[in-house]
Motif scaffolding. Sequence first.
Motif, short mmCIF file in Angstrom:
data_model
loop_
_atom_site.label_atom_id
_atom_site.label_comp_id
_atom_site.label_asym_id
_atom_site.label_seq_id
_atom_site.Cartn_x
_atom_site.Cartn_y
_atom_site.Cartn_z
N GLN A 72 14.24 33.58 -27.96
CA GLN A 72 12.78 33.45 -28.15
C GLN A 72 12.28 34.27 -29.34
N VAL A 73 13.15 35.08 -29.99
CA VAL A 73 12.68 36.00 -31.02
C VAL A 73 12.73 35.36 -32.40
N ARG A 74 11.62 35.54 -33.17
CA ARG A 74 11.57 35.12 -34.57
C ARG A 74 11.35 36.39 -35.39
N GLU A 75 12.42 36.88 -36.02
CA GLU A 75 12.33 38.13 -36.79
C GLU A 75 11.87 37.86 -38.21
N VAL A 76 10.90 38.67 -38.65
CA VAL A 76 10.46 38.64 -40.05
C VAL A 76 10.52 40.07 -40.58
N LYS A 77 11.27 40.28 -41.63
CA LYS A 77 11.39 41.62 -42.20
C LYS A 77 10.06 41.99 -42.88
N SER A 78 9.50 43.15 -42.49
CA SER A 78 8.12 43.42 -42.93
C SER A 78 8.00 44.63 -43.85
N GLU A 79 9.13 45.07 -44.43
CA GLU A 79 9.01 46.17 -45.42
C GLU A 79 8.53 45.60 -46.75
N ARG A 80 8.52 44.28 -46.87
CA ARG A 80 8.10 43.62 -48.12
C ARG A 80 6.56 43.63 -48.23
N PRO A 81 6.02 43.25 -49.41
CA PRO A 81 4.57 43.14 -49.55
C PRO A 81 3.99 42.16 -48.52
N VAL A 82 2.74 42.39 -48.11
CA VAL A 82 2.12 41.59 -47.06
C VAL A 82 2.21 40.09 -47.35
N GLU A 83 1.98 39.72 -48.60
CA GLU A 83 1.96 38.28 -48.95
C GLU A 83 3.31 37.63 -48.66
#
Length: 187
Positions: free
Chosen positions: A165-176
């Motif tokens: 059920q998990v959708r990982e998005v790496k978020s150390e990148r710029p918000v856009e």
Amino acid sequence: MVHNVVFVLGPPGSGKGTICAKIQEDFNYIHLSAGDLLRAERQREGSEFGALIEGHITNGTIVPVEITCKLLENAMKAAGDVRGFLVDGFPRNQNNLEGWNAEMTGKVDEKFVLYLSCPVDICISRCLNRGQGRTDDNEESLKKRVVTYNSQTFPIIEHFEKSGQVREVKSERPVEEVYADVVKLFS
Ligand SMILES: Nc1ncnc2c1ncn2[C@@H]1O[C@H](COP(=O)(O)OP(=O)(O)OP(=O)(O)O)[C@@H](O)[C@H]1O
Ligand SMILES: Nc1ccn([C@@H]2O[C@H](COP(=O)(O)O)[C@@H](O)[C@H]2O)c(=O)n1
Ligand SMILES: [Mg+2]
């Protein structure tokens, strides 16, 4: 009415609130931050839970699910007919998960878990520079919040991972860049 729910999890400062605000704007999902609901309850005139909530927030520990789940359910009922809810920062431990399942099974359709992953040092720096006057954006509280996240919340992400059920998005990148990947999950 069965409510569509997307859980949004990740370490403190990973960008849950930031990304949820953008999703709410573009996709008619209502953002419910468990932390924000608890902070509002803490301030509410006549609340019997104010001191208890404040203690947990300062210590980076987790408020009993009976309180948090009721706040979430009340907010869902008050929202009326919307596409769904972004439940931000919940479930944060096993007590949250069990209490939610006991109370909300049959009332919600859990679509997926959006997991914003981010190195802890970046997360801490973001919180220390957040400038929102939060009582828990300080070195001492953040240390405790990270311990809570690693010991209690990450196991909940692993629980959901087992059922795909998990959708990982790496978020150390710029918000856009983060949001460009998140949009694909809601389109
Ligand atoms: N991708 C990003 N790049 C740089 N700064 C970001 C990014 N995402 C969020 N921020 C900033 O980092 C800070 C924390 O973001 P946010 O409040 O959304 O995190 P959070 O996961 O909700 O944290 P908490 O669990 O403590 O509520 C904010 O000041 C926000 O503007
Ligand atoms: N399910 C939850 C969510 C939050 N808390 C408490 O609120 C604090 C702040 O949460 P944020 O998501 O706004 O960072 C958190 O550290 C907990 O003390 C909770 O108890 N249960
Ligand atoms: Mg937040």
